[in-house]
Design a protein around this motif. Structure first.
Motif, PDB file in Angstrom:
ATOM      1  N   PRO A 194       0.810  -1.220   0.000  1.00 38.36           N
ATOM      2  CA  PRO A 194       0.000   0.000   0.000  1.00 38.36           C
ATOM      3  C   PRO A 194       0.846   1.274   0.000  1.00 38.36           C
ATOM      4  O   PRO A 194       0.445   2.290  -0.572  1.00 38.36           O
ATOM      5  N   ALA A 195       2.031   1.226   0.628  1.00 37.88           N
ATOM      6  CA  ALA A 195       2.891   2.411   0.683  1.00 37.88           C
ATOM      7  C   ALA A 195       3.637   2.643  -0.627  1.00 37.88           C
ATOM      8  O   ALA A 195       4.100   3.760  -0.892  1.00 37.88           O
ATOM      9  N   MET A 196       3.803   1.600  -1.433  1.00 37.25           N
ATOM     10  CA  MET A 196       4.490   1.678  -2.734  1.00 37.25           C
ATOM     11  C   MET A 196       5.817   2.435  -2.646  1.00 37.25           C
ATOM     12  O   MET A 196       6.147   3.277  -3.483  1.00 37.25           O
ATOM     13  N   LEU A 197       6.599   2.129  -1.621  1.00 37.52           N
ATOM     14  CA  LEU A 197       7.868   2.828  -1.419  1.00 37.52           C
ATOM     15  C   LEU A 197       8.830   2.637  -2.589  1.00 37.52           C
ATOM     16  O   LEU A 197       9.650   3.504  -2.880  1.00 37.52           O
ATOM     17  N   GLN A 198       8.702   1.504  -3.270  1.00 36.69           N
ATOM     18  CA  GLN A 198       9.656   1.165  -4.319  1.00 36.69           C
ATOM     19  C   GLN A 198       9.483   1.980  -5.598  1.00 36.69           C
ATOM     20  O   GLN A 198      10.416   2.097  -6.397  1.00 36.69           O
ATOM     21  N   MET A 199       8.312   2.536  -5.849  1.00 33.13           N
ATOM     22  CA  MET A 199       8.060   3.203  -7.126  1.00 33.13           C
ATOM     23  C   MET A 199       8.849   4.484  -7.288  1.00 33.13           C
ATOM     24  O   MET A 199       9.071   4.956  -8.397  1.00 33.13           O
ATOM     25  N   ASN A 200       9.328   5.041  -6.194  1.00 32.59           N
ATOM     26  CA  ASN A 200      10.059   6.306  -6.234  1.00 32.59           C
ATOM     27  C   ASN A 200      11.351   6.205  -7.036  1.00 32.59           C
ATOM     28  O   ASN A 200      11.820   7.205  -7.593  1.00 32.59           O
ATOM     29  N   TYR A 201      11.946   5.022  -7.110  1.00 33.26           N
ATOM     30  CA  TYR A 201      13.249   4.901  -7.772  1.00 33.26           C
ATOM     31  C   TYR A 201      13.246   3.886  -8.923  1.00 33.26           C
ATOM     32  O   TYR A 201      14.310   3.434  -9.363  1.00 33.26           O
TER      33      TYR A 201
END
Length: 288
Positions: A194-201
């Motif tokens: 849900p946080a999708m932290l990985q999409m930033n990079y």
């Protein structure tokens, strides 16, 4: 050269973080792991080093060059060899007293009962795209009251969900029933993360190709998954410490130096998830 094996000595350095009584208890536990690839092989070896004494492992695939960047058993001498056999032998090299049941055809509707027979805990390691098999295994765990862990390698981190007896089920959380495959994959991705932290990079979104069952991966994520999942396994089996259960989840991203505790009541029916799914469809639309 023949080396005498002593379980107590081999895993003596665990003592201190676990008691001798707890270590002896782990020796009697049986964990099922479906998938011996990216995360599954690392799960098996980590849990073996923790001193777990019994496993049911399943995989129908063989090792190939495309596995080399992340899979524990992938090496030149193992190319073309069945993953389930390679990983079983690697685990037996750590603990020759292991009791390992091998399911070389993978997990199917026909062998699911046998795969879950006598199992204390299930650790999910199926390929991201194996949605139907995953749904069947988690449903089987729910029916039998078997705790189930999934730790997904995402970017350079890991997203964790635990499905515990009497709590929210896999299907209740992900809401996959009746959806086309592309939508199921998207819901699975957003539900895991849900946080999708990985999409930033993510530097090349064209490498995310859900219809053709391809996506980028890193070795760091797989090893982080193994550590996180084994820790959850220890806590669940020994009934120690707080264990998050769905709709609660954890997402640690080593690249972004972030830990997110996620909470999605209703799972993918949650309004925040609907918004996330809408955004993801727009961002990945050309790849769905």
């Amino acid at each position: 050269m023949t080396t005498f094996f002593d379980y107590d000595l081999a895993f003596s350095r665990n003592i201190g973080w676990v008691t001798e009584t707890e270590q002896a208890f782990l020796r009697t536990r049986r964990i099922a792991i479906a998938g011996m690839g990216g995360v599954g092989g690392s799960h098996l070896l980590t849990l073996t080093r923790l001193g777990v004494g019994k496993f049911n492992i399943a995989d129908f695939d063989v090792f190939e060059l495309a596995n080399f960047n992340r899979q524990a058993g992938a090496s030149l001498r193992h190319v073309g060899q069945p993953k389930v056999d390679v990983m079983a032998e690697m685990a037996l090299d750590i603990n020759p007293e292991l009791e390992i049941r091998r399911f070389s055809t993978g997990v199917t509707a026909e062998n699911l009962n046998d795969f879950l027979e006598g199992v204390d805990l299930y650790v999910d390691s199926l390929d991201f795209f194996a949605v139907e098999a995953r749904r069947q295994v988690f449903a089987g765990c729910a029916q039998r009251g078997i705790p189930a862990i999934t730790a997904a390698p995402l970017g350079m981190g890991s997203a964790l969900l635990n499905f515990l007896p009497g709590r929210m089920s896999f299907e209740e959380y992900f809401c996959l029933e009746g959806q086309p495959e592309a939508e199921q994959l998207l819901r699975f991705l957003l539900g895991l993360s849900p946080a999708m932290l990985q999409m930033n990079y993510l530097v090349d979104a064209t490498r995310v190709d859900l219809p053709n069952h391809r996506g980028p991966s890193t070795p760091m994520a797989c090893e982080l998954c193994a550590g996180i999942a084994a820790t959850q396994a220890l806590k669940i089996l020994l009934k120690r410490g707080k264990v998050f259960a769905a709709p609660w989840g954890l997402h640690f991203d080593a690249y972004r130096n972030k830990l997110a505790v996620t909470w999605r009541p209703g799972g993918n029916k949650n309004p925040l998830q609907w918004l996330g799914l809408w955004i993801a469809r727009r961002q990945l639309g050309q790849h769905l």
